[in-house]
Motif scaffolding. Structure first.
Motif: not given
Length: 663
Positions: A426-431, A447-453, A509-517, A522-525
């Motif tokens: 989502r951070s890349k999306y806001y960028e 939204a970007d700040r919260l996603y990065k957290i 792969i690790k970055e992809f997993y982290a982005d997805a989680m 972010w979505v459910v909160s």
């Protein structure tokens, strides 16, 4: 014997020795003869069985009369036994419309209100603690029992009894939720409000006991300034686009995607794209829903209304109301409850063991989601349930709305590869929105700040259990979970997203997993807060109405009650994102070389696990606290800022967010 029958029997005899038979084709008999199945096959016209039919019919008639008499006796006995109670119930619910109570509509929403009020009053405010999320109630991984969605979606929802931690809902309440809509009548009541009748007071006098607490205050609703707040700091903040017309750039929020969808008789069609200049001054509303729609006509049906025009107030009402429907149906119900939150949860429960560190990590963010989504299926998506009753769509229109929903979602996944998408990060999306579209708002920045957290929390936690990125990539359960999630999502939306088998670099792969989680968290909160907590808007049917009559500036009384009752379902609060300590869920971290961790990996002799998950959690909470302080200061100083940023933004303050979705 029909032509070719002998040859056909010879072939069948030759094939009889094989495992499967080859059934040769047959030509129809020539010349053709009519056949009415009145006589036997062997004698042409005899025996004439049709002569027996009157006798059989008379016998059936006599038996039918006897059955009617017996049925009448049974019905009479039943009525004598329960008639008084039945009429008592009918009179009770009808009395809601007598003596000035003024509750219009049929019995279904009244019964649902009674059921929900009992559930709400028995609801216990949950926290992310052992009392509400005991580890021993985490269920083993495995296939979940699921139900199909009634409309045109390739999505299933787990049955409510698969929930790990149940907070409310008796078997009787569950049965009523599943069956009431099917068995009770559904019709529209068009009783209007009087000229000076306050729709807010009308709603709160009847539903104040269950209506959710408002986190926003709207003293100004009808002005152009309120329209800007509605879009920039309100319900439209996540749907802002830019467009260029005649070399002039505009901000725009669109709802005309709903305009072709059929609605029931007596209601207006949805529609309206609101345009603003680069200083956020309203310019026009272009509405495709005002004129009769003809799919075969290539001409534009749009009606353009500008500030100062006689119909400007009506155009704003139509836009606000259409946006409230679009956000509720597409962004909230479909994108969050049915797609992102639901499919990710299913993959977690079916592929990750109960002691897997990432299953434990995500537990607060999936808390009670199975029950919530099943409740949404029963009460919001099922035909004749609250969702179909609230909206103006006909049955065909609602089918088309759900079928069209994947193409209306704006989350980053809709960005084409030619523009760098789709964006799971989502951070890349806001960028992308900032650099490519010129959209840089307080909403996107927060939204970007919260996603990065969230993402930092995920990565730091993973480092506690996985010595290297290669260990992450080698985790078979984690790999199976994401393969399932991607497959289910691609099947639901009809687009190819990512092929993990083509990614060889474990760091990617690790970055992809982290982005997805992180995106899921972010979505459910925050995402759910933005799209689901719209109580300040739909409390007033003259501000936002889920359905309205053509030319009206306010929804009917029935509409006001239905949409307020629907919004009341969000009163069941989930655990808060800040304040609780759920580190007890985290499994022990291995400390010595050669020790096996929960993921199946082993610590090599030259590897030390330096991070403590409890310390990682504290950093996460500290960062949320710092962001909340910033949000509080931003909202405190709202009126001192110049237009258009002179309004508060409450939906991304971490202290207001819950860890998982409510209805």
């Amino acid at each position: 014997m029909p032509p070719g029958q002998a040859e056909r029997e010879t072939l069948l005899d030759e094939e009889s020795k094989g495992a499967a038979k080859n059934w040769p084709s047959l030509q129809p008999p020539m010349p053709r003869k009519s056949r009415l199945f009145c006589c036997g096959d062997n004698y042409g016209c005899c025996p004439a069985w049709i002569l027996c039919y009157p006798c059989v019919a008379i016998l059936c008639f006599v038996l039918g009369v006897v059955g009617l008499l017996l049925g009448g006796v049974v019905a009479a006995v039943f009525y004598m036994l329960v008639g008084v109670a039945l009429w008592l119930v009918i009179c009770y619910f009808q009395s809601w419309s007598w003596w000035g109570n003024g509750w219009v509509g049929n019995i279904y929403p009244k019964l649902l209100y009674i059921i929900y009020q009992q559930m709400l009053f028995s609801w216990v405010k949950a926290e992310a603690t052992p009392e509400f999320m005991p580890i021993d109630q985490l269920r083993p991984k495995g296939p979940l029992d699921k139900s199909d969605i009634s409309y045109a979606l390739a999505i299933q929802v787990p049955s409510g009894w698969e929930s790990e931690f149940r907070l409310a809902g008796t078997p009787l309440q569950e049965w009523l939720s599943e069956n009431l809509a099917k068995r009770l009548p559904c019709w529209d009541n068009h009783t209007p409000f009087g000229p000076d009748e306050d729709p807010v007071i009308y709603v709160m006098e009847k539903l104040g006991s269950v209506y959710p607490e408002l986190k926003q205050t709207w003293t100004e609703k009808q002005t152009d300034n309120a329209l800007v707040r509605f879009v920039l700091h309100g319900i439209g903040a996540h749907r802002i686009e830019t467009t260029i017309e005649n070399n002039i750039k505009y901000f725009v929020v669109r709802t005309n995607g709903l305009s072709p969808l059929p609605v029931r008789d007596g209601f207006a069609r949805y529609g309206g794209d609101a345009f603003f200049d680069m200083n956020w001054k309203p310019v026009k509303i272009v509405d495709d829903g005002l004129k009769p729609h003809d799919f075969a006509c290539m001409e534009s049906h749009a009606v353009t209304t500008r500030p100062g025009d006689a119909q400007w107030g009506h155009a704003k009402f139509r836009f606000r109301s259409s946006l409230s429907v679009l956000v509720t149906l597409v962004d909230h119900l479909y994108a969050i409850h049915l797609q992102a939150g639901n499919l990710f949860l299913i993959a977690i429960r079916e592929q990750l063991s109960a002691d897997h560190p990432m299953r434990r990590f995500l537990t607060p963010f999936t808390f009670n989601t199975v029950w919530v989504n099943d409740n949404a299926r029963k009460n919001l998506i099922q035909p004749q349930s609250m969702g179909p009753r609230c909206f103006a769509f006909s049955d065909k229109g609602l089918q088309l709305a759900f079928a069209h929903a994947p193409r209306l979602v704006m989350s980053g996944m809709e960005v084409p590869p030619s523009e760098g998408g789709p964006f799971l990060n989502r951070s890349k999306y806001y960028e992308y929105l900032k650099n490519k579209k010129g959209i840089d708002t307080e909403y996107t920045r927060q939204a970007d700040r919260l996603y990065k957290i969230f993402k930092k929390f995920v990565l730091d936690y993973m480092d506690c259990y996985y010595p290297t990125a290669a260990d992450v990539a080698a985790d078979k359960e984690l790999q199976a979970m994401f393969v399932q999630f991607l497959h289910q999502t691609e099947f639901a939306v009809g687009n190819k997203l990512h092929d993990l088998s083509l990614i060889k670099d474990p760091n990617i792969i690790k970055e992809f997993y982290a982005d997805a989680m992180a995106s899921f968290m972010w979505v459910v909160s925050a995402g759910h807060e933005q799209t689901g907590n719209i109580a300040p808007y739909v409390q007033d049917a003259s501000f936002c109405a889920f359905k309205w009559a053509p030319g009206a500036f306010v929804g009917s009384k029935d509409t006001a009650l239905l949409q307020a009752l629907l919004m009341s379902f969000t009163s069941q609060a989930m655990p808060m994102l800040m304040g609780s300590d759920w580190t007890y869920l985290f499994p022990p971290v291995p400390q010595s070389a050669g020790e096996q961790i929960a993921t199946g990996s082993f610590i090599s002799p030259d590897t030390r696990m330096n991070k403590d998950p409890a310390a990682v959690f504290k950093v996460f909470q500290d960062e949320l606290q710092a962001m909340s302080a910033y949000c509080g200061e931003y909202n405190k100083n709202a009126e001192a800022r110049p237009f258009p940023n002179n309004h508060p933004l409450v939906v991304l303050d971490p202290k207001e967010l819950e860890t998982s979705t409510s209805v």
